[in-house]
Scaffold this motif. Structure first.
Motif, mmCIF file in Angstrom:
data_model
loop_
_atom_site.group_PDB
_atom_site.id
_atom_site.type_symbol
_atom_site.label_atom_id
_atom_site.label_comp_id
_atom_site.label_asym_id
_atom_site.label_seq_id
_atom_site.Cartn_x
_atom_site.Cartn_y
_atom_site.Cartn_z
ATOM 1 N N ALA A 1 1.127 -1.177 0.016
ATOM 2 C CA ALA A 1 0.178 -0.013 0.151
ATOM 3 C C ALA A 1 0.913 1.311 0.140
ATOM 4 O O ALA A 1 0.662 2.367 -0.680
ATOM 5 N N LEU A 2 2.052 1.371 0.824
ATOM 6 C CA LEU A 2 2.810 2.177 0.581
ATOM 7 C C LEU A 2 3.641 2.600 -0.481
ATOM 8 O O LEU A 2 3.672 3.805 -0.877
ATOM 9 N N SER A 3 3.941 1.537 -1.218
ATOM 10 C CA SER A 3 4.853 1.696 -2.222
ATOM 11 C C SER A 3 3.751 1.834 -3.770
ATOM 12 O O SER A 3 4.455 2.347 -4.396
ATOM 13 N N GLY A 4 2.664 1.599 -3.426
ATOM 14 C CA GLY A 4 1.741 1.604 -4.742
ATOM 15 C C GLY A 4 1.066 2.920 -4.848
ATOM 16 O O GLY A 4 0.466 2.895 -5.892
ATOM 17 N N ASP B 1 9.116 -5.463 11.752
ATOM 18 C CA ASP B 1 10.176 -4.474 11.439
ATOM 19 C C ASP B 1 9.960 -3.666 10.578
ATOM 20 O O ASP B 1 10.015 -4.150 9.358
ATOM 21 N N LEU B 2 9.694 -2.238 10.591
ATOM 22 C CA LEU B 2 9.290 -1.266 9.675
ATOM 23 C C LEU B 2 10.419 -0.288 9.414
ATOM 24 O O LEU B 2 10.190 0.726 9.097
ATOM 25 N N THR B 3 11.729 -0.702 10.046
ATOM 26 C CA THR B 3 12.563 0.476 10.111
ATOM 27 C C THR B 3 12.946 1.032 8.726
ATOM 28 O O THR B 3 12.900 0.338 7.712
ATOM 29 N N GLY B 4 12.911 2.383 8.648
ATOM 30 C CA GLY B 4 12.918 3.277 7.529
ATOM 31 C C GLY B 4 11.714 3.246 6.512
ATOM 32 O O GLY B 4 11.868 3.869 5.494
ATOM 33 N N ALA B 5 10.672 2.742 7.065
ATOM 34 C CA ALA B 5 9.612 2.747 6.065
ATOM 35 C C ALA B 5 9.169 4.176 5.826
ATOM 36 O O ALA B 5 9.200 5.137 6.645
ATOM 37 N N ASP B 6 8.211 4.669 4.682
ATOM 38 C CA ASP B 6 7.718 5.744 4.558
ATOM 39 C C ASP B 6 6.661 6.049 4.526
ATOM 40 O O ASP B 6 5.721 5.391 3.716
ATOM 41 N N SER C 1 -5.185 3.949 14.561
ATOM 42 C CA SER C 1 -4.511 2.714 14.472
ATOM 43 C C SER C 1 -3.634 2.157 15.661
ATOM 44 O O SER C 1 -3.340 3.030 16.438
ATOM 45 N N SER C 2 -3.060 1.239 15.731
ATOM 46 C CA SER C 2 -2.401 0.400 16.647
ATOM 47 C C SER C 2 -1.082 -0.066 16.276
ATOM 48 O O SER C 2 -1.212 -1.061 15.282
ATOM 49 N N PHE C 3 0.088 0.191 16.797
ATOM 50 C CA PHE C 3 1.356 -0.388 16.439
ATOM 51 C C PHE C 3 1.696 -1.364 17.673
ATOM 52 O O PHE C 3 1.891 -0.703 18.608
ATOM 53 N N GLN C 4 1.817 -2.661 17.586
ATOM 54 C CA GLN C 4 2.217 -3.518 18.818
ATOM 55 C C GLN C 4 3.302 -4.265 18.322
ATOM 56 O O GLN C 4 3.241 -5.110 17.570
ATOM 57 N N ASN C 5 4.304 -3.872 19.084
ATOM 58 C CA ASN C 5 5.592 -4.763 18.987
ATOM 59 C C ASN C 5 6.129 -4.723 17.379
ATOM 60 O O ASN C 5 6.684 -5.434 16.712
ATOM 61 N N VAL C 6 6.238 -3.453 17.074
ATOM 62 C CA VAL C 6 6.597 -2.859 15.863
ATOM 63 C C VAL C 6 7.793 -2.060 16.004
ATOM 64 O O VAL C 6 7.827 -1.036 16.652
ATOM 65 N N VAL C 7 8.741 -2.257 15.213
ATOM 66 C CA VAL C 7 10.149 -1.565 15.145
ATOM 67 C C VAL C 7 9.943 -0.248 14.130
ATOM 68 O O VAL C 7 9.677 -0.560 12.967
ATOM 69 N N LEU C 8 9.885 0.858 14.592
ATOM 70 C CA LEU C 8 9.753 2.103 13.670
ATOM 71 C C LEU C 8 10.943 3.055 13.691
ATOM 72 O O LEU C 8 10.484 4.115 13.385
ATOM 73 N N ASN C 9 12.114 2.406 13.897
ATOM 74 C CA ASN C 9 13.162 3.118 13.993
ATOM 75 C C ASN C 9 13.649 4.030 12.508
ATOM 76 O O ASN C 9 13.210 2.987 11.619
ATOM 77 N N ASP C 10 13.749 5.453 12.597
ATOM 78 C CA ASP C 10 13.896 6.050 11.225
ATOM 79 C C ASP C 10 12.893 6.054 10.285
ATOM 80 O O ASP C 10 13.051 6.176 9.035
ATOM 81 N N VAL C 11 11.737 5.869 10.618
ATOM 82 C CA VAL C 11 10.393 5.863 9.898
ATOM 83 C C VAL C 11 9.894 7.264 9.673
ATOM 84 O O VAL C 11 10.174 8.117 10.598
ATOM 85 N N SER C 12 9.491 7.556 8.400
ATOM 86 C CA SER C 12 8.906 8.813 8.062
ATOM 87 C C SER C 12 7.733 8.934 8.297
ATOM 88 O O SER C 12 6.468 8.350 7.686
ATOM 89 N N ASP D 1 10.938 10.749 11.714
ATOM 90 C CA ASP D 1 10.618 11.920 11.195
ATOM 91 C C ASP D 1 9.145 12.440 11.524
ATOM 92 O O ASP D 1 8.085 11.814 10.742
ATOM 93 N N PHE D 2 8.691 13.153 12.275
ATOM 94 C CA PHE D 2 7.390 13.594 12.604
ATOM 95 C C PHE D 2 6.976 15.058 12.224
ATOM 96 O O PHE D 2 6.286 15.527 12.736
ATOM 97 N N ARG D 3 8.018 15.645 11.336
ATOM 98 C CA ARG D 3 7.918 17.170 11.070
ATOM 99 C C ARG D 3 6.433 17.353 10.352
ATOM 100 O O ARG D 3 5.958 16.340 9.526
ATOM 101 N N ASP D 4 5.743 18.281 10.847
ATOM 102 C CA ASP D 4 4.539 18.655 10.617
ATOM 103 C C ASP D 4 3.416 17.684 10.546
ATOM 104 O O ASP D 4 2.304 17.771 9.777
ATOM 105 N N ALA D 5 3.443 16.669 11.402
ATOM 106 C CA ALA D 5 2.543 15.660 11.684
ATOM 107 C C ALA D 5 1.732 16.014 12.752
ATOM 108 O O ALA D 5 1.996 17.020 13.746
ATOM 109 N N SER D 6 0.519 15.670 12.700
ATOM 110 C CA SER D 6 -0.598 15.894 13.686
ATOM 111 C C SER D 6 -0.555 14.564 14.681
ATOM 112 O O SER D 6 -0.932 13.499 14.339
ATOM 113 N N MET D 7 0.024 14.703 15.812
ATOM 114 C CA MET D 7 0.405 13.713 16.760
ATOM 115 C C MET D 7 -0.558 13.801 18.017
ATOM 116 O O MET D 7 -0.401 13.517 19.065
#
Length: 233
Positions: A12-15, A33-38, A47-58, A78-84
């Motif tokens: 879904a992310l790449s398509g 492990d989603l390290t570096g995902a965009d 949504s819910s992330f449980q036991n998910v590696v999100l290092n360096d994710v944008s 990278d959470f720039r300009d994100a609604s957190m």
């Protein structure tokens, strides 16, 4: 809540088309492990992330409102300009995260590791809400809709998390009035601790004040900077 596999997610992310905002609301992501995902420009509300590696994710420009991240590694994300807004980030390693321009209203940061987090003047609700130095006036709603006006002195320890409510370790009670200002009172009782009494003209102090600013519901004199905020509590 819908479950999504790592393969489905990456597809879904790449398509998506360039510039397309991806909607992934109310998805459950587990054990990956989603390290570096965009995830840039993605709506992940609820949504819910449980036991998910999100290092360096944008998450640049994304919406992670009410998203559960508790305990997930987010180092360098990278959470720039994100609604957190109201995102739950308890125990997350957020070292080196970039939150410039992000809105953290109500985000839960208890026990999060925040060393090296990068923010700027556009980052909302990350800096201390009350004055960092000097004395100032504050307000507190008590039992039976009594409004207490406090003087927080220059030497008082003070803190806030990611909402308008703040805490301090001592204050002087200046006035106690009804919401419509028609009645004045000599004392008022805390809404949380029935044994904690505010008396006009007297000082109140909390000896076991918790200086961890990210723990909001903890020891301290809770207050607001305006009558309107205190009344709405």
């Amino acid at each position: 809540m819908k479950r999504m596999s790592k393969e489905e997610l990456l597809s879904a992310l790449s398509g998506r088309a360039q510039g397309e905002r991806l909607i992934l609301r109310e998805y459950e992501l587990r054990d990956m492990d989603l390290t570096g995902a965009d995830f840039s420009h993605t709506d992940l509300t609820l949504s819910s992330f449980q036991n998910v590696v999100l290092n360096d994710v944008s998450f640049y420009g994304s919406t992670v409102k009410n998203v559960l991240f508790d305990g997930c590694p987010l180092h360098g994300a990278d959470f720039r300009d994100a609604s957190m807004v109201t995102a739950s980030l308890r125990y997350c390693d957020m070292g080196g995260c970039d939150i410039r321009g992000a809105d953290l209203f109500g985000a839960v940061l208890e026990h999060a590791m925040l060393e090296g987090v990068v923010s700027d003047e556009r980052t909302k609700w990350f800096r201390l809400h009350c004055p960092e130095k000097g004395a100032f006036l504050a307000y507190k709603k008590c039992v039976n809709d009594r409004m207490v006006q406090l003087l927080v002195p220059e030497d008082a320890r003070r803190t806030s998390a990611t909402m308008p409510s703040c805490r301090c370790d001592k204050a002087k009670v200046l006035t106690i009035k009804s919401f419509d200002f028609k009645e004045e009172f000599e004392e008022a009782w805390s809404l949380v601790d029935e044994d904690f009494v505010y008396r006009k003209g007297e000082w109140v102090q909390v000896d076991d004040f918790n200086e961890d600013r990210w723990q909001d519901s903890t020891t301290g004199i809770h207050f607001w900077l305006t009558r309107e905020e205190a009344k709405a509590y």
